[in-house]
Design a protein around this motif. Structure first.
Motif, PDB file in Angstrom:
ATOM      1  N   UNK B  85       0.827  -1.196   0.000  1.00  0.00           N
ATOM      2  CA  UNK B  85       0.000   0.000   0.000  1.00  0.00           C
ATOM      3  C   UNK B  85       0.867   1.253   0.000  1.00  0.00           C
ATOM      4  N   UNK B  86       1.925   1.227   0.786  1.00  0.00           N
ATOM      5  CA  UNK B  86       2.793   2.397   0.845  1.00  0.00           C
ATOM      6  C   UNK B  86       3.408   2.684  -0.518  1.00  0.00           C
ATOM      7  N   UNK B  87       3.849   1.630  -1.179  1.00  0.00           N
ATOM      8  CA  UNK B  87       4.442   1.816  -2.506  1.00  0.00           C
ATOM      9  C   UNK B  87       3.430   2.431  -3.457  1.00  0.00           C
ATOM     10  N   UNK B 100      -9.191   0.684   5.103  1.00  0.00           N
ATOM     11  CA  UNK B 100     -10.425   0.815   5.889  1.00  0.00           C
ATOM     12  C   UNK B 100     -10.623   2.248   6.354  1.00  0.00           C
ATOM     13  N   UNK B 101     -11.863   2.634   6.435  1.00  0.00           N
ATOM     14  CA  UNK B 101     -12.208   3.996   6.799  1.00  0.00           C
ATOM     15  C   UNK B 101     -11.516   4.436   8.093  1.00  0.00           C
ATOM     16  N   UNK B 102     -11.378   3.504   9.015  1.00  0.00           N
ATOM     17  CA  UNK B 102     -10.769   3.827  10.311  1.00  0.00           C
ATOM     18  C   UNK B 102      -9.381   3.218  10.471  1.00  0.00           C
ATOM     19  N   UNK B 103      -8.635   3.163   9.395  1.00  0.00           N
ATOM     20  CA  UNK B 103      -7.341   2.458   9.478  1.00  0.00           C
ATOM     21  C   UNK B 103      -6.410   3.077  10.509  1.00  0.00           C
ATOM     22  N   UNK B 104      -6.450   4.402  10.630  1.00  0.00           N
ATOM     23  CA  UNK B 104      -5.544   5.064  11.569  1.00  0.00           C
ATOM     24  C   UNK B 104      -5.871   4.662  13.012  1.00  0.00           C
ATOM     25  N   UNK B 105      -7.158   4.753  13.344  1.00  0.00           N
ATOM     26  CA  UNK B 105      -7.549   4.466  14.729  1.00  0.00           C
ATOM     27  C   UNK B 105      -7.386   2.992  15.057  1.00  0.00           C
ATOM     28  N   UNK B 106      -7.802   2.125  14.138  1.00  0.00           N
ATOM     29  CA  UNK B 106      -7.731   0.689  14.415  1.00  0.00           C
ATOM     30  C   UNK B 106      -6.281   0.267  14.598  1.00  0.00           C
ATOM     31  N   UNK B 107      -5.401   0.742  13.734  1.00  0.00           N
ATOM     32  CA  UNK B 107      -4.006   0.330  13.889  1.00  0.00           C
ATOM     33  C   UNK B 107      -3.452   0.866  15.202  1.00  0.00           C
ATOM     34  N   UNK B 108      -3.811   2.091  15.546  1.00  0.00           N
ATOM     35  CA  UNK B 108      -3.293   2.636  16.802  1.00  0.00           C
ATOM     36  C   UNK B 108      -3.810   1.865  18.008  1.00  0.00           C
ATOM     37  N   UNK B 126       5.620   1.681  11.862  1.00  0.00           N
ATOM     38  CA  UNK B 126       6.361   2.607  11.027  1.00  0.00           C
ATOM     39  C   UNK B 126       5.733   2.724   9.639  1.00  0.00           C
ATOM     40  N   UNK B 127       5.263   1.595   9.097  1.00  0.00           N
ATOM     41  CA  UNK B 127       4.621   1.637   7.778  1.00  0.00           C
ATOM     42  C   UNK B 127       3.338   2.453   7.818  1.00  0.00           C
ATOM     43  N   UNK B 128       2.529   2.261   8.865  1.00  0.00           N
ATOM     44  CA  UNK B 128       1.284   3.022   8.964  1.00  0.00           C
ATOM     45  C   UNK B 128       1.584   4.515   9.040  1.00  0.00           C
ATOM     46  N   UNK B 129       2.615   4.865   9.809  1.00  0.00           N
ATOM     47  CA  UNK B 129       2.962   6.282   9.908  1.00  0.00           C
ATOM     48  C   UNK B 129       3.397   6.829   8.565  1.00  0.00           C
ATOM     49  N   UNK B 130       4.185   6.059   7.844  1.00  0.00           N
ATOM     50  CA  UNK B 130       4.622   6.516   6.519  1.00  0.00           C
ATOM     51  C   UNK B 130       3.434   6.696   5.589  1.00  0.00           C
ATOM     52  N   UNK B 131       2.520   5.747   5.629  1.00  0.00           N
ATOM     53  CA  UNK B 131       1.343   5.841   4.769  1.00  0.00           C
ATOM     54  C   UNK B 131       0.553   7.102   5.109  1.00  0.00           C
ATOM     55  N   UNK B 132       0.378   7.341   6.409  1.00  0.00           N
ATOM     56  CA  UNK B 132      -0.321   8.559   6.826  1.00  0.00           C
ATOM     57  C   UNK B 132       0.345   9.792   6.262  1.00  0.00           C
TER      58      UNK B 132
END
Lengths: 199, 212, 238
Positions: B85-87, B100-108, B126-132
């Motif tokens: 996804x990041x790529x 997912x609509x809540x990907x940030x909250x769910x991952x956190x 780290x990947x989630x942060x990069x994607x954000x």
């Protein structure tokens, strides 16, 4: 300069951060009210002059007409500023209830005029009446709820045989970890005897 | 960046966004038998050891904390998936990947409370942060290109809850300002409009659904 | 305990003549949706009387159940799960009612003067709105209006020569909102044909600008043109 005092009044609303109040400026307030009366007196005398000259007040556009118009506009502007001043302060007060509850903190009370204090009391009562009709306190529970239980680690020596709110007894040996109700843990946490573990 | 000038009535706080995210479903693996839970928000269980079940995130975390289960991180939360996804996010300037609509909250939430159930957790975080970050940057640059878009409506494909919440006051203001001041050139120039901020449908031609 | 029920009274959650009626939705889901809509919209919606009544009953039943559990010696950790569910629902209920009160406080004169809006309030909210506005009227009257010259004493008009009520705060219906629809919606009129604007700009806009919304895609749209669709439950706000 017409309208200057009214401007100063309204400007005071912006002198503090949103949600805060300055001391009610009753001097300035009264002066603006007084100006309104003065404008009206001037306005009326100009209209009278036009009538004495035999002019149709509705349609004639001589210097008296424009003079009267300026007084009218200044009056109306003063009115808007006065209303804005009072209305905004009232709005700030109403919004404050949703932050701090139905009793105002001392530092806010001091800033209010007597009339504003009365207004607040009346509005509070209206709100209380609504809440009691529904049998629901709406000034609590302002943020989404969390798990009432938290993980803690004992930092210092607390001892054995401590009785908790669910009637269980716990032994809080140093460095032991426990899963407790937040309300049980809080007194220990605030005294530095326990720390909350997150994650 | 969260706009403060919006009427506070209509903005969701971060806690409220998280609250909504906590209702999303996630898989758990119970480690003991448990009676069904007949809650106001739904009926869950009965729970059997090692039988995968779906429950809302808030309940999954509560059960885990009470030692009753482990949590299965969702498929998209794997290192492989997030790397892909990041790529894709980095490659496409104009569109957002499906998350997912809540990907940030769910991952956190899962990273904070289900640490040991997530393989390669530091990599995942780290990947989630990069994607954000990549997505935020895209949002920022796209806000600048609003003068090309028609004023009445903007479609946002694949933006997540938290991103919507943060962007809301800015997009609202930009569109409002544009709407008020208007522009003589109201027909969007298809060459200049970035795909992601696709303007309202041109009534003359049927716009094909955007490819992902 | 988690049973859903149709409403059928024209309120936001009462639209049951479609697939939704086949999928059982809990009342908590409905409450959450009503809460979200209320938060996201500039205007106040129809009060969900039946839904709120049911929720209150369910909360009460659950509170009794939790008490019974606690007394019957069920593991407190399990009881706390029920408590959490209860807390979440109570938060939604309180927050829903709170947002509405805040909207009433913010636009009290406008709501009281607009039948369509006033009729959306519950009985208790109507009383509150009236009391609220009387309190404020009195306050403004005592301090300002009664001290102003004749012809300038109106609360809602600047002076008696004002053509309309030009001193009433009104919700901004032109606010842009984030929304989504479950099913395809076509032919949404975006621009007002006759919004009273005599700008050249308006004449340049094509008269018909049917806008379509694909299902499950987010859009930023002006609230005014989609207002009726939102009120009818066809569009969800986020």
């Amino acid at each position: 300069m017409y309208g200057r005092k009214a401007s100063r009044l309204v400007k005071e609303l912006t002198n503090v951060e949103k949600g805060q109040l300055t001391l009610f400026n009753s001097d300035l307030f009264d002066q603006v009210i007084a100006e309104c009366s003065q404008h009206y007196v001037e306005l009326q005398s100009l209209i009278r002059k036009m009538q004495e000259k035999g002019l149709d007040v509705q349609t004639s556009k001589n210097e008296d007409h424009y003079g009267a118009l300026i007084h009218h506009l200044a009056l109306v502007r003063n009115k808007r500023c006065l209303m804005a001043y009072l209305y905004n302060r009232a709005e700030t007060l109403r919004n404050l209830i949703w932050k701090v509850g139905l009793v105002l903190p001392q530092e806010v009370q001091e800033k209010l005029s007597h009339s504003e204090e009365e207004y607040f009391k009346r509005h509070s009562a209206s709100l209380k009446s609504y809440m009691s009709r529904l049998d629901l306190d709406l000034v609590v529970d302002m943020v989404p709820p969390k798990d009432p239980y938290i993980q803690v680690r004992v930092v210092d020596n607390i001892g054995e045989g401590i009785v908790l709110s669910d009637d269980k007894t716990a032994n809080f040996a140093p460095y032991s970890m426990h899963f407790l109700k937040r309300t049980d843990a809080e007194p220990f946490i605030s005294r530095g005897l326990m720390e909350e573990l997150t994650g | 960046m969260a706009g403060q000038s919006d009427p506070h009535l209509s903005l969701f706080s971060a806690e409220e966004v998280e609250f909504m995210a906590e209702d999303e479903m996630v898989e758990i693996v119970p480690n003991m038998r448990m009676d069904p839970l007949n809650l106001l928000c739904g009926d869950y269980g009965p729970f059997f050891p090692q039988m995968v079940t779906q429950v809302p995130v808030w309940l999954a975390i509560a059960l885990k904390k009470r030692g009753k289960c482990t949590i299965r991180p969702p498929e998209w939360m794997s290192v492989e998936s997030l790397t892909r996804i990041l790529e894709s996010e980095r490659e496409s300037q104009d569109s957002f990947q499906v998350l997912p609509f809540h990907y940030v909250e769910i991952s956190r939430l899962l990273i904070d409370h289900a640490r040991d159930d997530i393989p390669d957790i530091y990599m995942v975080r780290s990947l989630v942060e990069d994607i954000r970050d990549v997505r935020f940057h895209k949002i920022e640059t796209s806000l600048e290109s609003f003068e090309d878009a028609r004023s009445s409506a903007v479609r946002i494909k694949n933006l997540s809850a938290m991103e919507v919440n943060i962007v809301r006051p800015f997009v609202g203001r930009a569109l409002q300002a544009f709407y008020k001041h208007g522009s003589p050139d109201l027909v969007p120039n298809p060459d200049k409009v970035p795909n992601r901020w696709q303007p309202a449908a041109d009534p003359v031609q049927k716009r094909p659904l955007r490819k992902r | 305990m988690a049973s859903g029920d149709g409403e059928g009274e024209g309120s936001v959650s009462g639209d049951i003549d479609d697939l939704e009626s086949l999928i059982s939705t809990t009342d908590v889901e409905r409450l959450k949706r009503a809460w979200r809509q209320e938060k996201a919209a500039p205007e106040i919606f129809q009060f969900e009387a039946a839904l709120i009544q049911r929720i209150k009953e369910q909360i009460q039943l659950m509170e009794e159940t939790v008490e019974d559990f606690a007394e019957s010696g069920i593991d407190p950790l399990t009881v706390s799960l029920y408590q959490m569910d209860l807390d979440r629902t109570q938060f939604l209920l309180r927050s829903y009612l709170r947002i509405r009160l805040q909207k009433i406080e913010k636009y009290m004169f406008h709501i009281l003067n607009t039948d369509e809006l006033f009729n959306r309030l519950s009985r208790e909210e109507k009383s509150f709105a009236e009391r609220c506005s009387n309190d404020l009227k009195m306050h403004l009257d005592e301090n300002i209006l009664s001290k102003l010259p004749d012809n300038y004493q109106s609360l809602l008009k600047q002076s008696i020569i004002s053509e309309e009520t030009d001193m009433v705060p009104k919700p901004q219906l032109d606010t842009f909102v984030v929304c989504k629809t479950k099913y395809y919606l076509g032919h949404i009129q975006l621009e007002d044909i006759n919004n009273g604007n005599t700008d050249d700009r308006v004449n340049q806009r094509p008269l018909e600008e049917p806008f379509e919304m694909e299902p499950n895609v987010l859009y930023f749209v002006r609230y005014k043109p989609i207002k009726k669709l939102v009120e009818g439950g066809k569009i969800d706000l986020y």
